[in-house]
Write a protein that holds these residues in place. Structure first.
Motif, PDB file in Angstrom:
ATOM      1  N   LEU A  42       0.826  -1.206   0.000  1.00 23.10           N
ATOM      2  CA  LEU A  42       0.000   0.000   0.000  1.00 23.10           C
ATOM      3  C   LEU A  42       0.863   1.259   0.000  1.00 23.10           C
ATOM      4  O   LEU A  42       0.531   2.246  -0.665  1.00 23.10           O
ATOM      5  N   ALA A  43       1.957   1.217   0.743  1.00 21.56           N
ATOM      6  CA  ALA A  43       2.867   2.372   0.762  1.00 21.56           C
ATOM      7  C   ALA A  43       3.454   2.621  -0.627  1.00 21.56           C
ATOM      8  O   ALA A  43       3.559   3.768  -1.071  1.00 21.56           O
ATOM      9  N   GLU A  44       3.814   1.555  -1.323  1.00 21.61           N
ATOM     10  CA  GLU A  44       4.324   1.699  -2.688  1.00 21.61           C
ATOM     11  C   GLU A  44       3.244   2.257  -3.618  1.00 21.61           C
ATOM     12  O   GLU A  44       3.518   3.107  -4.472  1.00 21.61           O
ATOM     13  N   ALA A  45       2.019   1.772  -3.453  1.00 25.83           N
ATOM     14  CA  ALA A  45       0.920   2.253  -4.283  1.00 25.83           C
ATOM     15  C   ALA A  45       0.657   3.730  -4.033  1.00 25.83           C
ATOM     16  O   ALA A  45       0.441   4.510  -4.970  1.00 25.83           O
ATOM     17  N   ALA A  46       0.674   4.129  -2.765  1.00 31.70           N
ATOM     18  CA  ALA A  46       0.437   5.529  -2.419  1.00 31.70           C
ATOM     19  C   ALA A  46       1.505   6.427  -3.019  1.00 31.70           C
ATOM     20  O   ALA A  46       1.216   7.526  -3.517  1.00 31.70           O
ATOM     21  N   GLN A  47       2.742   5.971  -2.988  1.00 32.34           N
ATOM     22  CA  GLN A  47       3.835   6.749  -3.573  1.00 32.34           C
ATOM     23  C   GLN A  47       3.659   6.880  -5.081  1.00 32.34           C
ATOM     24  O   GLN A  47       3.905   7.943  -5.667  1.00 32.34           O
ATOM     25  N   ALA A  48       3.197   5.811  -5.736  1.00 33.19           N
ATOM     26  CA  ALA A  48       2.981   5.841  -7.182  1.00 33.19           C
ATOM     27  C   ALA A  48       1.828   6.772  -7.549  1.00 33.19           C
ATOM     28  O   ALA A  48       1.875   7.452  -8.577  1.00 33.19           O
ATOM     29  N   ILE A  49       0.800   6.807  -6.714  1.00 38.01           N
ATOM     30  CA  ILE A  49      -0.337   7.699  -6.981  1.00 38.01           C
ATOM     31  C   ILE A  49       0.084   9.144  -6.761  1.00 38.01           C
ATOM     32  O   ILE A  49      -0.253  10.027  -7.546  1.00 38.01           O
ATOM     33  N   GLY A  50       0.795   9.382  -5.672  1.00 42.60           N
ATOM     34  CA  GLY A  50       1.463  10.662  -5.476  1.00 42.60           C
ATOM     35  C   GLY A  50       0.569  11.853  -5.200  1.00 42.60           C
ATOM     36  O   GLY A  50       0.963  12.981  -5.422  1.00 42.60           O
ATOM     37  N   ARG A  51      -0.641  11.636  -4.727  1.00 44.36           N
ATOM     38  CA  ARG A  51      -1.532  12.752  -4.399  1.00 44.36           C
ATOM     39  C   ARG A  51      -2.038  12.579  -2.982  1.00 44.36           C
ATOM     40  O   ARG A  51      -1.367  11.985  -2.159  1.00 44.36           O
ATOM     41  N   GLU A  52      -3.203  13.133  -2.683  1.00 46.43           N
ATOM     42  CA  GLU A  52      -3.747  13.011  -1.332  1.00 46.43           C
ATOM     43  C   GLU A  52      -4.270  11.594  -1.128  1.00 46.43           C
ATOM     44  O   GLU A  52      -5.437  11.298  -1.398  1.00 46.43           O
ATOM     45  N   VAL A  53      -3.404  10.732  -0.642  1.00 47.66           N
ATOM     46  CA  VAL A  53      -3.723   9.322  -0.490  1.00 47.66           C
ATOM     47  C   VAL A  53      -3.381   8.882   0.927  1.00 47.66           C
ATOM     48  O   VAL A  53      -2.321   9.219   1.457  1.00 47.66           O
ATOM     49  N   LEU A  54      -4.305   8.119   1.527  1.00 47.53           N
ATOM     50  CA  LEU A  54      -4.077   7.552   2.846  1.00 47.53           C
ATOM     51  C   LEU A  54      -4.039   6.033   2.717  1.00 47.53           C
ATOM     52  O   LEU A  54      -5.070   5.400   2.497  1.00 47.53           O
ATOM     53  N   PRO A  55      -2.854   5.409   2.819  1.00 52.57           N
ATOM     54  CA  PRO A  55      -2.782   3.951   2.742  1.00 52.57           C
ATOM     55  C   PRO A  55      -3.051   3.326   4.113  1.00 52.57           C
ATOM     56  O   PRO A  55      -2.430   3.703   5.113  1.00 52.57           O
ATOM     57  N   LEU A  56      -3.976   2.376   4.148  1.00 50.15           N
ATOM     58  CA  LEU A  56      -4.312   1.719   5.406  1.00 50.15           C
ATOM     59  C   LEU A  56      -4.407   0.209   5.200  1.00 50.15           C
ATOM     60  O   LEU A  56      -5.168  -0.255   4.346  1.00 50.15           O
ATOM     61  N   ALA A  57      -3.649  -0.533   5.986  1.00 52.56           N
ATOM     62  CA  ALA A  57      -3.780  -1.990   5.983  1.00 52.56           C
ATOM     63  C   ALA A  57      -4.979  -2.345   6.857  1.00 52.56           C
ATOM     64  O   ALA A  57      -4.944  -2.173   8.081  1.00 52.56           O
ATOM     65  N   VAL A  58      -6.044  -2.800   6.229  1.00 53.29           N
ATOM     66  CA  VAL A  58      -7.294  -3.100   6.926  1.00 53.29           C
ATOM     67  C   VAL A  58      -7.747  -4.510   6.558  1.00 53.29           C
ATOM     68  O   VAL A  58      -7.811  -4.857   5.373  1.00 53.29           O
TER      69      VAL A  58
END
Length: 256
Positions: A42-58
């Protein structure tokens, strides 16, 4: 009349269709919470999206974890406007050979999890004066020939569609729009990790159903249309969308 500024949760968003849906929403100016199993992915995905993103392992099979995740998203962004229930899993097999753990996992993730996320998000959407829920199903429910031995996957998605119809009726008074989005064959790498012997038997059975199929859609194109569900004016919704490939191609899969 757009997703700009809206807070939207996407489940199963670390990769494939969920990731591209989150990316398409972020490009529209949405604030996206991406949920999945792996914090690192999720952290990698958030970095790739690069905008206002909150990655959460749920863990979306755990009602308590879902509730905590919703609360964290609302606290971080100031509320929640919608969700895309995209997470899904499939394990092909003959009915007589079904693995009980795989059966239970498909039921938990494909059917029970979106029920629990919908249950949890309704108060947040009501507090915003409305919102959107998009439940991602599968053309397997409606068309034969996607692939063989997917009885449990298809059954769980059919159950999700029936649930979504009832949900739509219940939340209309709260101005909550509910969409069943049904993608056909899409190039997502969905079958990675399947048992090779089972896949071989399923492939042989699939070939016996006819020599041609419609081919594959690009995952980016499908994700774009899922995101488009959030482009509509308030109090308007696509209730039932099926997107399928158009073509007539020989049944030759990669490595087949």
């Amino acid at each position: 009349m757009s997703a700009a500024g809206k807070v939207i949760i996407v489940t199963g968003a670390a990769r494939n269709m969920g990731f591209h849906t989150a990316l398409a929403l972020a490009r529209r100016g949405a604030k996206v919470a991406i949920w999945g199993r792996s914090a690192d992915a999720l952290a990698e995905a958030a970095q790739a999206i690069g905008r206002e993103v909150l990655p959460l392992a749920v863990d979306i099979t755990d009602a308590t974890a879902i509730g905590a995740g919703m609360a964290q998203v609302a606290e971080h962004f100031g509320g929640i406007d919608g969700i895309v229930n995209n997470a899904g899993v499939a394990y092909p097999n003959l009915v007589e050979n079904l693995d009980i753990e795989q059966l239970n996992e498909q039921t938990r993730i494909n059917f029970l999890a979106p029920i629990m996320t919908c249950r949890a998000i309704i108060p947040y959407l009501r507090a915003r004066g409305g919102g959107r829920i998009v439940n991602v199903s599968s053309a397997t429910v409606h068309r034969e020939g996607a692939f063989s031995f997917l009885s449990i996957y298809g059954a769980t998605k059919a159950g999700l569609e029936r649930f979504t119809d009832e949900l739509r009726h219940e939340v209309q008074k709260d101005d909550i729009a509910v969409t069943t989005f049904i993608p056909g064959d899409t190039g997502t790498g969905f079958g990675q990790g399947w048992d090779e012997a089972v896949v071989g038997a399923a492939y042989a059975d699939w070939l016996e159903r006819g020599p041609y199929w419609n081919g594959m859609m690009q995952v980016e194109a499908v994700a774009e249309q899922i995101a488009h569900c959030f482009d509509l004016p308030d109090k308007a919704a696509f209730e039932f969308v099926m997107m399928r490939p158009v073509g007539r191609e020989p049944k030759i899969l990669e490595g087949g």
